[in-house]
Motif scaffolding. Structure first.
Motif, PDB file in Angstrom:
ATOM      1  N   GLU A 201      -6.224 -17.122  36.073  1.00 23.35           N
ATOM      2  CA  GLU A 201      -6.668 -15.747  35.818  1.00 23.35           C
ATOM      3  C   GLU A 201      -6.886 -15.084  37.170  1.00 23.35           C
ATOM      4  OE1 GLU A 201     -10.132 -15.913  33.079  1.00 23.35           O
ATOM      5  OE2 GLU A 201      -9.571 -17.997  32.844  1.00 23.35           O
ATOM      6  N   GLU A 203      -8.272 -12.022  39.454  1.00 21.44           N
ATOM      7  CA  GLU A 203      -9.126 -10.835  39.580  1.00 21.44           C
ATOM      8  C   GLU A 203      -8.703 -10.016  40.799  1.00 21.44           C
ATOM      9  OE1 GLU A 203     -13.251 -12.461  37.530  1.00 21.44           O
ATOM     10  OE2 GLU A 203     -13.050 -12.646  39.695  1.00 21.44           O
ATOM     11  N   GLU A 272     -13.136  -5.760  34.999  1.00 25.16           N
ATOM     12  CA  GLU A 272     -14.067  -6.848  35.323  1.00 25.16           C
ATOM     13  C   GLU A 272     -15.468  -6.291  35.555  1.00 25.16           C
ATOM     14  OE1 GLU A 272     -15.050  -9.855  35.705  1.00 25.16           O
ATOM     15  OE2 GLU A 272     -13.347 -10.702  34.625  1.00 25.16           O
ATOM     16  N   GLU A 279      -8.869  -7.606  35.894  1.00 18.93           N
ATOM     17  CA  GLU A 279      -8.322  -8.969  35.805  1.00 18.93           C
ATOM     18  C   GLU A 279      -7.019  -8.985  35.034  1.00 18.93           C
ATOM     19  OE1 GLU A 279     -10.886 -12.441  34.768  1.00 18.93           O
ATOM     20  OE2 GLU A 279      -9.340 -12.855  33.269  1.00 18.93           O
ATOM     21  N   SER A 325     -14.077 -11.530  43.797  1.00 18.91           N
ATOM     22  CA  SER A 325     -12.961 -11.892  42.916  1.00 18.91           C
ATOM     23  C   SER A 325     -12.577 -13.351  43.080  1.00 18.91           C
ATOM     24  CB  SER A 325     -11.732 -11.038  43.230  1.00 18.91           C
ATOM     25  OG  SER A 325     -11.997  -9.677  43.007  1.00 18.91           O
ATOM     26  N   SER A 462      -9.655 -15.391  45.006  1.00 19.52           N
ATOM     27  CA  SER A 462      -8.634 -14.513  44.439  1.00 19.52           C
ATOM     28  C   SER A 462      -7.393 -14.361  45.307  1.00 19.52           C
ATOM     29  CB  SER A 462      -9.236 -13.129  44.186  1.00 19.52           C
ATOM     30  OG  SER A 462      -9.908 -12.679  45.346  1.00 19.52           O
TER      31      SER A 462
END
Ligand code: ADP
Ligand code: MG
Length: 703
Positions: A201, A203, A272, A279, A325, A462
């Motif tokens: 996932e 962000e 988010e 995201e 993130s 991230s």
């Protein structure tokens, strides 16, 4: 309104999928490629030529002019060098197009220009890229034209890995071998392959590009190095899952289309927690493809943002005081015949196999907690971890109430010599309870959480590649499987041995299991009591890569040699020092050329006003107070600036990369904070009109 999108039509339009390969190749060649892809082995030149030709025909039919070996050196980003398909013109001046099997399979590049952490000093500078047949070739389309990209692994002349792909593929092989060994002990003879599946996932933040361009810190460091908090942050929780504004929606729409064309399964999108934070989650895929795709996601996110007058910030902590993130790395193990080894199943036999896998993962994470923490360390994550709603630096495992209860029963009642009676644990656990895949008792504070049929490793930053995290996970679990198999294979009573391994693993490694609040101070104290490592910054983690335990682990499974690990450690120290140096230099520049001059001018204006008022016989009480506050902070800023300059120069003169990295962490970073504090105070004291930078409010609330 945007154009109607036909997802099925555009999905994987720019990918040389298996379906397209089948269409473009004759049956024998196609079958041979499929076999080699699944089983490994060397591609004969004749076959390679046929595949290359097919790829070229497809690419050219879709407008491609060049090809590139696309790889992932240890810079954290991807690399490519384009070559046109054109051949030397013929006698009549016609230009022919060509792409040979040799060019497909192997490329050569100058490895000395990529980070190699000393490997290049001892070996030749030449580097090679080799086609990763298991990740499909694709077309990148942008202003430069259409380029055929061939995913490759990047090695030195002597075969040392210089990238993230090579060790990832090696670790996938290791876990495949050990998992198959384990499955056999449970009577499974049908599964031929076990692959790690990963769903990362992603962000990210979006800010206005015009404003972004007015901040050198965002341009050079990817994060704000100065900035007072906005009047509003995320305290009202109104951004998370909030309605997506038009401008952001248009961006997401465009992003999805670009990703779908590349065969990236962009699935979930939402706002988010932090203002301006969003995201994107894809559907999980085989680890190496997931890694390639995540790199594409990050690249396309940035590209599409600039088309929309936006800038995409992938930094782990673009703004102080609000969430950073991450990249939740969802990981599970799946067989070619559809079994997820992390699925508890519903029969006692399946349960037993699941408990074995789970106990091995618990053991692996406990034994290598420091290495897992290391695998998620990067410069930006130092700002995020342990901060607002980010995983703590202490690695622990969250199992959820039901499962933890089962584990506790096994530990309490499962004597080392106990065995299964009639499919029932002596503990009384006949079959595991049905786990809710969407468990309600989620624990957001845990860095490594079991979420129904997968583990979710939440520490990864991230902007980071997911390579390191998955190489580590695959290898440490392969080791635990291998240890288990060694014991069970050599015992006469396999069932008893299986039970003993499960009980031992849970008992010896129970300390890593924690369900409470990972953000709390109480946990920090408790974790210390349990002897769990707490590696607070990136530089603290690097030594783990070269300690005896890690070298033995990676050498045993042929993932990294000691030399490769040493080179990686060296690169990490170097990266930390270089990145922090850029941040320090950026702060010096912004403080000297923007903030101090603007504030000094404003202070002069105030002084002038005060004098003029005095001439008129009035004491400017407010103005005098303000001027004196400003003067105090400005003086502090000036001396902090001088100190940072001195320390930065001192850092640059250190020759050992390790020493240098620690010097930046211990001396330069605190000096940067000391410069930031008075600047942020000043931002609150002066007229907004004279502040030379877009503020937090401008950046996060006016997108
Ligand atoms: P969350 O509740 O954490 O948002 P989701 O079910 O939405 O969880 O999944 C998040 C990510 O995990 C997605 O990328 C999804 O494809 C991936 N995922 C789901 N199941 C698995 C699995 N068995 N193995 C690996 N990744 C998975
Ligand atoms: Mg999640």
């Amino acid at each position: 309104m945007p154009e109607k999108i036909n997802v099925q039509e555009i999905f994987a339009k720019n990918v040389f999928t298996i379906g397209k390969m089948k269409e473009y190749l004759n049956e024998d060649v196609f079958n041979e490629v499929m076999r080699l892809r699944d089983e490994g082995g060397v591609l004969p030149l004749k076959t390679a030529n046929a595949v290359a030709n097919a790829m070229k025909d497809w690419a050219v039919a879709n407008g491609a002019t060049h090809y590139t070996h696309w790889f992932q050196p240890l810079t954290g980003v991807t690399a490519e060098k384009h070559d046109a398909f054109i051949k030397h013109p013929d006698a009549e001046g016609r230009c022919l197009l060509e792409f040979s099997g040799k060019e497909l399979v192997k490329g050569e590049s100058d490895a000395s220009s990529f980070p190699s952490g000393g490997l290049r000093a001892t070996f030749e500078a030449r580097g090679y890229t080799a086609w990763d047949m298991t990740s499909p070739a694709f077309l990148k389309e942008d202003a430069i034209g259409t380029i055929l990209c061939i995913p490759t692994a990047f090695c030195s002349y002597k075969g040392e890995a210089l990238d993230t792909k090579t060790p990832l593929l090696r670790s996938m092989e290791a876990i495949n071998n050990q998992a198959l060994r384990l499955l056999k002990l449970f009577g499974n003879t049908s599964s031929k392959k076990v692959t790690p599946s990963v769903g990362p996932e992603q962000e990210y933040f979006l800010v206005d590009r015009e404003k972004y361009l007015k901040r050198e810190d965002l341009i050079f460091a990817g994060r704000t190095l100065f900035g007072a908090p906005a009047p509003k942050g995320q305290e009202k929780d109104d951004h998370y899952y909030g309605t997506i504004r038009e401008r952001i929606g248009a961006y997401m729409n465009d992003l999805n289309v670009e990703l779908w064309k590349l065969g990236v399964t962009a699935k979930t999108q939402h706002n988010e927690v932090a203002p301006a934070q969003h995201e994107l989650a894809p559907i999980y895929e085989t680890a190496n493809v997931a890694m390639d795709h995540n790199q594409l996601v990050m690249e396309v996110m940035k590209k599409v943002a600039s088309r929309h007058g936006l800038a995409c910030l992938l930094h782990e902590k673009p703004f102080a005081g609000v969430n950073g993130s991450g990249k939740h790395d969802n990981w599970s193990l799946n067989t070619d015949d559809g079994i997820n080894l992390l699925d508890p199943g519903d029969s006692p036999d399946e349960n037993m196999q699941f408990l074995m896998v789970l106990s091995c993962i618990i053991k692996a994470v406990d034994k290598h907690a420091d290495l897992i923490r290391q695998s998620a360390a990067n410069v930006g994550n130092d700002q995020r971890m342990g901060g607002n709603e980010a995983p703590p630096c202490i690695i622990s495992v969250f199992l959820g109430e039901q499962l933890e209860d089962v584990v506790n029963q096994i530990i309490e009642f499962g004597e080392a010599n106990s065995h299964i009676e009639g499919g029932t644990f002596k503990t009384g656990v006949s079959a595991l309870p049905d786990f809710e895949i969407d468990a309600t008792d989620r624990n957001r504070t845990s860095p490594f959480a079991f979420t129904g049929n997968k583990f979710e490793f939440r520490s990864v930053g991230s902007s980071d590649s997911i390579g390191s995290a998955n190489i580590t996970l695959n290898t440490i679990v392969a080791e635990a499987f291998s240890d288990a198999c060694d014991i069970i294979e050599n015992s006469d009573d396999k069932t008893a041995a299986i039970h003993k391994v499960i009980t031992d693993n849970f008992t010896k490694h129970q300390r890593i299991i924690f369900s409470g609040d990972g953000y709390s101070e109480a946990w920090r104290v408790e974790a210390e009591r349990r002897g769990l490592p707490n590696l607070k910054s990136m530089v603290d983690t690097v030594g783990t890569l070269v300690d005896e335990k890690t070298v033995a682990l990676f050498e045993k499974f042929g993932i990294f040699t000691k030399a490769e690990l040493e080179s990686r450690a060296e690169i990490l120290y170097e990266t930390y020092a270089k990145s922090t140096n850029i941040e320090a230099a950026t702060m010096i520049e912004m403080a000297s050329k923007q903030i101090i001059p603007a504030v000094a001018t404003y202070a002069g204006e105030l002084a002038y006003t005060i004098n003029e008022m005095a001439k008129a016989g009035i004491t400017g009480v407010v103005q005098i107070g303000r001027l004196s506050d400003i003067n105090r902070e400005l003086t502090e800023m000036d001396s902090a600036l001088a100190k940072l300059k001195t320390l930065r120069n001192e850092a640059l003169s250190i020759s050992s990369e390790k020493e240098k990295a620690f010097f930046y962490r211990d001396k330069v970073v605190p000096a940067m904070e000391a410069l930031r504090n008075p600047a942020d105070e000043l931002e609150m004291l002066v007229d907004k009109k004279i502040w030379p930078l877009p503020t937090y409010a401008d950046l996060m609330f006016e997108v």
